[in-house]
Design an enzyme around this catalytic site. Structure first.
Site, PDB file in Angstrom:
ATOM      1  CD  GLU A 170      -3.163  -1.234   2.433  1.00  0.00           C
ATOM      2  OE1 GLU A 170      -2.962  -0.107   2.615  1.00  0.00           O
ATOM      3  OE2 GLU A 170      -3.470  -1.909   1.964  1.00  0.00           O
ATOM      4  CG  HIS A 373     -14.605  -8.945   7.198  1.00  0.00           C
ATOM      5  ND1 HIS A 373     -14.077  -8.032   8.668  1.00  0.00           N
ATOM      6  CD2 HIS A 373     -13.686  -8.325   6.352  1.00  0.00           C
ATOM      7  CE1 HIS A 373     -12.785  -7.696   8.362  1.00  0.00           C
ATOM      8  NE2 HIS A 373     -12.308  -7.575   6.839  1.00  0.00           N
ATOM      9  CG  HIS A 374     -13.577 -15.448   7.960  1.00  0.00           C
ATOM     10  ND1 HIS A 374     -13.582 -16.619   7.208  1.00  0.00           N
ATOM     11  CD2 HIS A 374     -14.867 -15.294   9.061  1.00  0.00           C
ATOM     12  CE1 HIS A 374     -14.874 -17.271   7.284  1.00  0.00           C
ATOM     13  NE2 HIS A 374     -15.363 -16.696   8.337  1.00  0.00           N
ATOM     14  CD  GLU A 375      -8.431  -8.038   9.566  1.00  0.00           C
ATOM     15  OE1 GLU A 375      -7.077  -8.345   9.719  1.00  0.00           O
ATOM     16  OE2 GLU A 375      -8.224  -7.028   8.703  1.00  0.00           O
ATOM     17  CG  HIS A 443      -8.659  -6.251   1.391  1.00  0.00           C
ATOM     18  ND1 HIS A 443      -8.930  -5.245   1.938  1.00  0.00           N
ATOM     19  CD2 HIS A 443      -9.337  -6.883   0.964  1.00  0.00           C
ATOM     20  CE1 HIS A 443      -9.918  -4.628   1.040  1.00  0.00           C
ATOM     21  NE2 HIS A 443     -10.261  -5.678  -0.156  1.00  0.00           N
ATOM     22  CD  GLU A 444      -5.459  -6.044   4.695  1.00  0.00           C
ATOM     23  OE1 GLU A 444      -5.955  -4.701   4.683  1.00  0.00           O
ATOM     24  OE2 GLU A 444      -5.544  -7.016   5.471  1.00  0.00           O
ATOM     25  CD  GLU A 462      -6.422  -3.588   1.001  1.00  0.00           C
ATOM     26  OE1 GLU A 462      -7.186  -2.766   0.994  1.00  0.00           O
ATOM     27  OE2 GLU A 462      -6.057  -4.581   1.333  1.00  0.00           O
ATOM     28  CD  GLU A 468      -8.141   0.381   3.427  1.00  0.00           C
ATOM     29  OE1 GLU A 468      -8.937  -0.078   4.032  1.00  0.00           O
ATOM     30  OE2 GLU A 468      -7.081  -0.391   3.143  1.00  0.00           O
TER      31      GLU A 468
END
Length: 662
Positions: A170, A373-375, A443-444, A462, A468
């Site tokens: 990022e 969603h799984h963070e 993501h990440e 991502e 964001e």
């Protein structure tokens, strides 16, 4: 998905005892020459007779010593292939897969006499090569400490890159001469002094470390730097085995970079036989409100993921034809410092104010899917322990899309995302999700390398400085040229979950930080930035005051039959036109950087012999990203493939067009 068509495979005679090899692209414009020098092997690359890569050496440093410093080419063989395959989803349906291939058999002259092959596969738009280690007595389990692969460019060309140390990739892409590059991530996009456009990357990253590049002592000779384990090793391997493909797109124009499917062709065909459950779509989410401090991820008086609020978003999605609603913060664990204590997350236990059974049933009645969603907070071991139970629960509830996240600089507190450790984890998640018929938005991630061909449930990722950053970047947000750069850089690696579609340009949390585009450009980004799963990023309250421009967001598909690039200049402007897979309609997005400009647009990409009703969403007369981003002018006119339109793009602006065939 249509069957893969194999048209032609045949063997050509071996080269003579010189043990040197040459292979060209099918159109013969690209030539690769391989040879030996002082016990090392090298390759060179030319385009239309002009050298692009001078002698670039190959080899490894293993834990027990070098492999490639006392070797010879013992055999050279050639094959050719011509065929095509159909994408489950993508920027077009049919992908041409035509190439010539050369395999070098390489062996040590003395000692253990270990062997490896180097396979070059050359297409009309570039090439890839990889190392293959056959099973052999002297090479079983081994450890790679360094890969000595080189890309020795012949000029100090301009290159756009982000640094290796950027968390999650990022960062803002910046131009530098390639001889000045410190360690950078790939894709690395290059404009040569002769006006060619190149991109160095890799394909089919499987059980290996991600490739980065570093210039040798101020020269344009780029060396591979593999992301290491925390203990210093780069890759643990076992023969038989292969490395990822090292790739170079070679294009005459910037637009041709975007149309290359070289990386996809270098991945394996789909391992998922029944892909009927894999469906692209556009969705909304309880997400931007967290960034605006209107909601919290964790339970409390401002909790966003409540039953009542989620049903409100589901009603909005059903009314406007969105396929799903993403809900972040529904599960226990967010009350902790989850960037450091990701192992506290449960992926099956909901907060008391979130009735997941009732919500999924409510959504199904309205033709909408809940998006899970799984963070993980980077706690991969905790996540892997719960993978099967979490996906099984989602499958029972009819949730077939999951957004995963890994917000922590190191996985499990010690390993980099792009290390072999990270690569192994991400693959396990993708394969396990496929077993439960679940699509993934990662993501990440590790930088994508075309794995979506093999596992088309890997929809989007991502790995980009997304929208964001326009909510919480203390430096003010993404600059207006950012979206004119990332299609030519990060976008070459695969679909980007950038999340365009913000309609409010006010930021109550950081007043000096905001989206630096016009509203019309936000519409255009829905076409320009490719993702088969794409979120309209804003809070639903911010769409209601603008029903006319919102029509473009709700109408625009995310799966395409064909893509063309009428205009392209890296960092300045880009126009993308795409044909819908489900109709005869076309959609177009055109964007510019911080400068206003006029572009003459030929509509010769439209189907000939037909008339289209063009609905044009363009910057209003007073629009500018910095002073007045909101004005959008809408007009309709009839056009054909012989029509030329004048696109007037405001500073930081854009134009979006729906072409409906009459």
């Amino acid at each position: 998905m249509k069957p893969i068509v194999y048209v032609l495979i045949f063997a050509l005679p071996l080269f003579s005892c010189t043990h040197k090899g040459r292979v060209t692209s099918p159109d013969q414009s690209i030539a690769i020459q391989a040879g030996e020098e002082n016990g090392r092997i090298f390759y060179t690359v030319s385009k239309n007779g002009k050298t692009l890569l001078d002698k670039s050496f190959l080899g490894f440093l293993l834990k027990d010593g070098p492999l490639g410093e006392d070797v010879a080419i013992t055999d050279v063989s050639h094959t050719s292939f011509s065929g095509s395959w159909d994408q489950t989803w993508g920027e077009e349906i049919v992908v041409d897969n035509t190439y010539n291939q050369m395999t070098l058999q390489v062996a040590e002259k003395s000692g253990l006499k270990r062997r490896f092959d180097v396979v070059f596969r050359v297409f009309d738009d570039g090439f890839g090569f990889r190392y293959e280690f056959p099973k052999q007595p002297g090479l079983n389990e081994f450890v790679i400490m360094d890969e000595y692969t080189e890309f020795n460019f012949t000029g100090k060309h301009k290159a756009w890159s982000i640094p290796y140390g950027a968390n999650y990739y990022e960062a803002l892409y910046e131009p530098h001469p390639i001889n000045e590059l410190d360690t950078v991530c790939t894709p690395l996009t290059i404009e040569t002094d002769d006006g060619l456009y190149l991109a160095v990357h890799e394909a089919n990253l499987t059980d290996y470390a991600a490739m980065n590049l570093v210039a040798e002592k101020g020269t344009p000779n780029l060396h591979v730097y593999l992301t290491p384990w925390s203990t210093g090793e780069k890759v643990f391997m076992q023969a038989p085995g292969t490395t990822p493909w090292r790739t170079l797109i070679i294009a005459d124009t910037p637009g041709d970079l975007l149309l290359s499917r070289l990386m996809l062709n270098l991945n394996e065909p789909s391992k998922i036989e029944d892909t009927s459950w894999i469906k692209p779509g556009r969705y909304i989410g309880i997400w931007w409100g967290m960034h605006m401090n209107a909601y919290t991820w964790h339970i409390g008086p401002k909790h966003g993921a409540t039953t009542e609020n989620t049903k409100r978003y589901i009603d909005f999605a059903a009314k406007h034809g969105f396929s799903g609603v993403l809900v972040e913060g529904w599960n226990t664990g967010w009350e902790n410092d989850w960037t450091k204590e990701g192992d506290k997350f449960s992926f099956t236990q909901a907060y008391p104010d979130f009735d997941i059974d009732g919500i999924t049933a409510y959504a199904a009645e309205r033709g909408v899917k809940l998006i899970g969603h799984h963070e993980t907070g980077g706690a991969t071991l905790n996540y892997e322990r719960q993978l099967d139970s979490a996906f099984a629960m989602y499958q029972r509830l009819g949730v077939n899309v999951v957004k995963t996240g890994y917000v922590s600089p190191l996985l499990d507190g010690k390993e980099r995302h792009s290390s072999q450790y990270g690569v192994r984890h991400y693959r396990k998640v993708i394969e396990t999700a496929a077993n439960y018929h679940i699509m993934i938005d990662n993501h990440e991630p590790v930088m994508p390398t075309g794995l979506q061909r093999t596992y088309p449930n890997l929809m989007t990722q991502e790995g980009v400085r997304g929208q964001e950053w326009d909510a919480w970047d203390a430096a003010g947000g993404n600059p207006p040229d950012h979206t004119t750069l990332i299609p030519f850089t990060r976008g070459l690696a695969g679909p980007m979950d950038f999340t365009p579609g913000t309609f409010s340009f006010e930021n109550p949390v950081l007043p000096d930080t905001r989206v630096k585009t016009t509203l019309a450009k936000q519409l255009a980004l829905a076409v320009v930035l490719y993702s088969p799963l794409q979120m309209a990023s804003d809070m639903i309250e911010h769409y209601e005051p603008y029903p006319a421009p919102f029509e473009f967001i709700t109408s625009c598909p995310t799966n395409w039959a064909k893509t063309v690039i009428p205009h392209a200049k890296i960092g300045e402007y880009l126009t993308v036109a795409r044909k819908d897979r489900e109709s005869d309609d076309w959609y177009l997005g055109s964007i510019t950087n911080g400068k206003s400009r006029n572009l003459s647009l030929s509509l010769d990409f439209l189907d000939k012999g037909f008339t289209y009703r063009a609905k044009v969403f363009k910057d209003g007369a007073s629009a500018s990203y910095d002073t007045d981003p909101y004005p959008v002018a809408i007009e309709e006119l009839d056009v054909t493939s012989t029509t030329t339109l004048d696109l007037q793009l405001a500073a930081g602006g854009g134009t979006a067009i729906i072409f409906s065939r009459l």
